[in-house]
Design an enzyme around this catalytic site. Sequence first.
Site, PDB file in Angstrom:
ATOM      1  N   THR A 106       0.831  -1.209   0.000  1.00  0.00           N
ATOM      2  CA  THR A 106       0.000   0.000   0.000  1.00  0.00           C
ATOM      3  C   THR A 106       0.863   1.256   0.000  1.00  0.00           C
ATOM      4  O   THR A 106       0.699   2.146  -0.847  1.00  0.00           O
ATOM      5  CB  THR A 106      -0.898  -0.010   1.266  1.00  0.00           C
ATOM      6  OG1 THR A 106      -1.624  -1.225   1.283  1.00  0.00           O
ATOM      7  CG2 THR A 106      -1.855   1.158   1.273  1.00  0.00           C
ATOM      8  N   ALA A 134      13.372  19.229  -4.271  1.00  0.00           N
ATOM      9  CA  ALA A 134      14.592  18.431  -4.046  1.00  0.00           C
ATOM     10  C   ALA A 134      15.802  19.035  -4.765  1.00  0.00           C
ATOM     11  O   ALA A 134      16.935  18.642  -4.505  1.00  0.00           O
ATOM     12  CB  ALA A 134      14.361  16.998  -4.533  1.00  0.00           C
ATOM     13  N   ARG A 150       8.461  -9.066  -2.523  1.00  0.00           N
ATOM     14  CA  ARG A 150       8.441 -10.496  -2.226  1.00  0.00           C
ATOM     15  C   ARG A 150       8.032 -11.289  -3.465  1.00  0.00           C
ATOM     16  O   ARG A 150       8.581 -12.320  -3.762  1.00  0.00           O
ATOM     17  CB  ARG A 150       7.436 -10.753  -1.088  1.00  0.00           C
ATOM     18  CG  ARG A 150       7.946 -11.762  -0.123  1.00  0.00           C
ATOM     19  CD  ARG A 150       7.073 -11.954   1.069  1.00  0.00           C
ATOM     20  NE  ARG A 150       5.776 -11.285   0.998  1.00  0.00           N
ATOM     21  CZ  ARG A 150       5.121 -10.854   2.056  1.00  0.00           C
ATOM     22  NH1 ARG A 150       5.638 -11.005   3.240  1.00  0.00           N
ATOM     23  NH2 ARG A 150       3.938 -10.278   1.941  1.00  0.00           N
ATOM     24  N   GLU A 164       9.675   9.937   9.455  1.00  0.00           N
ATOM     25  CA  GLU A 164       8.453  10.731   9.692  1.00  0.00           C
ATOM     26  C   GLU A 164       7.196   9.882   9.517  1.00  0.00           C
ATOM     27  O   GLU A 164       6.221  10.033  10.264  1.00  0.00           O
ATOM     28  CB  GLU A 164       8.423  11.912   8.714  1.00  0.00           C
ATOM     29  CG  GLU A 164       7.266  12.855   8.897  1.00  0.00           C
ATOM     30  CD  GLU A 164       7.262  13.514  10.266  1.00  0.00           C
ATOM     31  OE1 GLU A 164       8.084  14.394  10.496  1.00  0.00           O
ATOM     32  OE2 GLU A 164       6.421  13.138  11.113  1.00  0.00           O
ATOM     33  N   VAL A 200       5.160   7.440  12.409  1.00  0.00           N
ATOM     34  CA  VAL A 200       4.217   7.838  13.463  1.00  0.00           C
ATOM     35  C   VAL A 200       3.179   8.814  12.899  1.00  0.00           C
ATOM     36  O   VAL A 200       3.529   9.850  12.327  1.00  0.00           O
ATOM     37  CB  VAL A 200       4.941   8.526  14.642  1.00  0.00           C
ATOM     38  CG1 VAL A 200       3.963   8.817  15.775  1.00  0.00           C
ATOM     39  CG2 VAL A 200       6.087   7.669  15.146  1.00  0.00           C
ATOM     40  N   LYS A 220       4.311   3.600  18.601  1.00  0.00           N
ATOM     41  CA  LYS A 220       4.400   5.007  18.163  1.00  0.00           C
ATOM     42  C   LYS A 220       4.603   5.925  19.362  1.00  0.00           C
ATOM     43  O   LYS A 220       5.376   6.887  19.296  1.00  0.00           O
ATOM     44  CB  LYS A 220       3.132   5.389  17.395  1.00  0.00           C
ATOM     45  CG  LYS A 220       3.037   4.702  16.037  1.00  0.00           C
ATOM     46  CD  LYS A 220       1.648   4.895  15.434  1.00  0.00           C
ATOM     47  CE  LYS A 220       1.537   4.264  14.052  1.00  0.00           C
ATOM     48  NZ  LYS A 220       0.145   4.206  13.583  1.00  0.00           N
ATOM     49  N   GLY A 258      -3.275   5.061   5.793  1.00  0.00           N
ATOM     50  CA  GLY A 258      -3.747   5.108   4.416  1.00  0.00           C
ATOM     51  C   GLY A 258      -2.604   5.423   3.469  1.00  0.00           C
ATOM     52  O   GLY A 258      -1.570   5.941   3.865  1.00  0.00           O
TER      53      GLY A 258
HETATM   54  N1  HSE Z   1      -1.940   0.547  10.854  1.00  0.00           N
HETATM   55  C1  HSE Z   1      -1.575   1.890  11.142  1.00  0.00           C
HETATM   56  C2  HSE Z   1      -2.797   2.614  11.669  1.00  0.00           C
HETATM   57  C3  HSE Z   1      -1.104   2.613   9.914  1.00  0.00           C
HETATM   58  O1  HSE Z   1      -3.908   2.101  11.526  1.00  0.00           O
HETATM   59  O2  HSE Z   1      -2.646   3.678  12.223  1.00  0.00           O
HETATM   60  C4  HSE Z   1       0.252   3.178   9.929  1.00  0.00           C
HETATM   61  O3  HSE Z   1       0.927   3.233  11.089  1.00  0.00           O
END
Ligand code: HSE
Length: 447
Positions: free
Chosen positions: A19, A39, A51, A135, A138, A211, A308
């Site tokens: 994703t 940049a 994979r 970055e 979190v 986090k 997302g």
């Molecule tokens: N699975 C995590 C969440 C996405 O739902 O916050 C990224 O850290």
Amino acid sequence: MTHPGSAQPVRIGIVGLGTVGSGVVRLLVDSADHITRHAGRPIEVAAAVVRDPTKERDCPLPAVQVSTDIRVISRDPSITLAALLVGGLEPARSMMVELLENGKDVVTANKALLAEHGPELFELARRRGRSIAFEAAVAGGIPIVAAIGECLAANRIESIRGILNGTSNFILTRMEEDGSSYSEALALAQAKGFAEADPSMDVDGTDATQKLAILSHLAFGVWVPWKEIPRTGIDTVDIDLIHYAGELGYRIRLVAVARRSDGRLAMRVAPALVKIGTPLAETRGAYNAVSIVGDAVGRMFFHGLGAGQMPTASAVVADIIDTVVGRTAITFRTTGVLSEDTPAARVAGVDASERHFLRIRVTDRPGVLARITGILGEHGISIASVIQHDPIDGANRPAAGGSTVPDVSLVIMTHSCPSSSVHNALVSIDQCDAVRGRSDCLGVLDE
Ligand code: HSE
């Protein structure tokens, strides 16, 4: 002056085209002009490691070498930077080591890897004169790592409070807003690409806890072994709890807390009641929120999509640009972030003096309410309100084991009192004959 577009491109490698990886490639291609301007030169994806190379990808991959072998990136001297966008600990850790050992700067979104192996990986990067940017690890698209690590560097941070897992927040919001079941809401979160490969990490609070450990390191300058943080996930929350909270004017959110307390860090990740109308209660869907108190700046609030594809890609690409222009290397050199000699945190649970919300399932017979309120009184806990629905209205559970006496939920909101008193009281309450199963206790955040 040379136009950025005519400068020699930077060749980068992408590890993982799931994703987030696909989103990063798409953003680099679709916003190439804009990114080139920031940049100072074009950024070109030269190779990708996956994979399964036969899998169809939802992203443009023109002239990109796709392989299963990390050495396609790590051993190519023309590639200076790799975005490591695979989750989990292995093979992510070995791949990060291989990349650093071979002189690549690394950008990653993998918080589990940093929370578990951060100091050793960062030491390796330092020894090799490379950098790691994170970055995207979190709060997805919210630039909270830069905010705490750089923009608020003048402050002594007093506390962090936040909603750090988009999947949990999405599930709670769906249950509350359209009555979805827990499993329907989780399936939708997975389909939308919010959840981790193993969604139990989202719903049991692991992801938010990792986090919180990373943010706490940045904010308080200590290393927090994430497993020491008391943790409860939303897998303990059911629709009845959400309804009772609503009756009292609250929503339920998975809230992560860290604050200084007598030389320790008081920390926890747990579902809590947040008052409707406050920013945490208005944080819906896959949004994250972080509130920070700094001694100079006061309270700050950050809000944005925390999970997302494109919000996370936004953070990854910002890190790629920062690394290309050299900002990451400067921060990395000067801040000593995640170094092996960072002192370990002294972690304590949060013994907050706050209101508590209790749900106690009891057999509906004379004297039970008096017995329970009596125990709360013995522990110095004063009651602000009580809800018990008449079993006749069908809101309560049928009697267990064929008994004619129904079980009912007794929902109690306390006045402000220490969490430790409530927990001690609940130990006694849960031993009463009339009490069915383990009672629930959630902290209440009124602001
Ligand atoms: N699975 C995590 C969440 C996405 O739902 O916050 C990224 O850290």
